[in-house]
Enzyme design. Structure first.
Site, PDB file in Angstrom:
ATOM      1  N   PRO A 270       0.916  -1.041   0.166  1.00  0.00           N
ATOM      2  CA  PRO A 270      -0.041  -0.068  -0.186  1.00  0.00           C
ATOM      3  C   PRO A 270       0.838   1.135   0.034  1.00  0.00           C
ATOM      4  CG  PRO A 270      -0.752  -1.575   1.513  1.00  0.00           C
ATOM      5  CD  PRO A 270       0.383  -2.211   1.004  1.00  0.00           C
ATOM      6  N   GLU A 271       0.419   2.061  -0.887  1.00  0.00           N
ATOM      7  CA  GLU A 271       1.076   3.468  -0.842  1.00  0.00           C
ATOM      8  C   GLU A 271       0.313   4.400   0.217  1.00  0.00           C
ATOM      9  OE1 GLU A 271       3.637   4.343  -2.824  1.00  0.00           O
ATOM     10  OE2 GLU A 271       3.695   3.090  -4.607  1.00  0.00           O
TER      11      GLU A 271
END
Length: 272
Positions: free
Chosen positions: A2-3
């Site tokens: 996940p960013e």
């Protein structure tokens, strides 16, 4: 992995359900995540959640007794469910709330983390050396310029260094450099203040837009799979190897920098 926009969208999705709620019990079904979940996580029992915050890619559930630190790892997701919802194979942790709702962590690859910390938050080893948040005034061109002097590291790796600025992951490093017209392999120390002014603005812009996209596609976090839908946004270069540049039509190219896939337009981002 996940960013930052996905983590921030997750925070915004779960916060309304958790804020000012009392945690009746933390149920741990699998302690072996990236680091073992400590027994002290039980200190969260019967505590009221005063704030749901984010530092870099870490979610923070703050109480008067301490802070629960959550990292989603490579494949983790959080969702709000009713206490009667059947438990899935990879549902490793439940935060049971007094109102009957449950915050549930699903982590198939078990690279996430759930930790407990009672000392000042900035003293935690995972947080103590982090740079500023990218969407704050503390992050600016002056910081990029000063931190880059004498550095031969490729600028893409430089802006992905959490000691310089947190949360600029691979997708958005590619995008920001494209919009700033900077070749990703150019040495950080070769870039002047004027170009860093442009880059700082583009980093803020692409992250802000990604969070906005997540906010508009996320309908109901209590019924979703816990994975925000901002991935539907249009990306200029990331993952578009061989396709036409949206600005000049030149074929987008790719290479590896720091073991990460890197995408750029050789015309818009000349190495100079």
């Amino acid at each position: 992995m996940p960013e930052l926009p996905e983590v921030e969208t997750s925070r915004r999705g779960i916060a309304p359900h958790l804020l000012h709620q009392r945690v009746s019990e933390v149920i741990v079904r699998q302690r072996k995540l990236r680091w073992p979940i400590p027994e002290t996580i039980s200190h969260l029992n019967n505590q009221v959640i005063d704030a749901v915050e984010r530092r870099a890619k870490y979610l923070l559930l703050k109480t008067k007794a301490g802070v629960c630190i959550i990292h989603l790892g490579m494949s983790g997701s959080l969702r709000i469910v009713d206490s009667s919802t059947p438990v899935g194979k990879h549902d490793h942790v439940d935060w049971c709330l007094a109102n009957g709702e449950v915050l549930r962590l699903c982590d198939p690859r078990r690279f996430g983390a759930v930790l407990w910390w009672e000392l000042p938050l900035d003293a935690h080893p995972l947080l103590s050396k982090l740079g500023p948040e990218p969407l704050t005034d503390e992050f600016n061109a002056k910081r990029l310029y000063q931190c880059s002097r004498g550095r031969t590291l490729a600028v893409k790796q430089f802006i992905m260094d959490n000691a310089v600025v947190v949360g600029v992951g691979n997708i958005y490093a590619n995008e920001a450099l494209f919009h700033a017209g900077i070749h990703p392999k150019l040495s950080a120390g070769q870039i002047g203040m004027k170009r860093y002014e442009k880059l700082a603005l583009e980093i803020k812009a692409v992250l802000t837009e990604a969070i906005k996209q997540g906010g508009t596609t996320l309908r109901d976090f209590s019924k979703a799979d816990g994975k925000p839908g901002y991935f539907k946004q249009e990306l200029a270069v990331y993952g578009r190897d061989g396709l036409a540049c949206p600005v000049c039509g030149t074929q987008i190219q790719s290479m590896r920098i720091g073991q990460r896939n890197t995408f750029y337009c050789p015309n818009c981002q000349k190495r100079r």
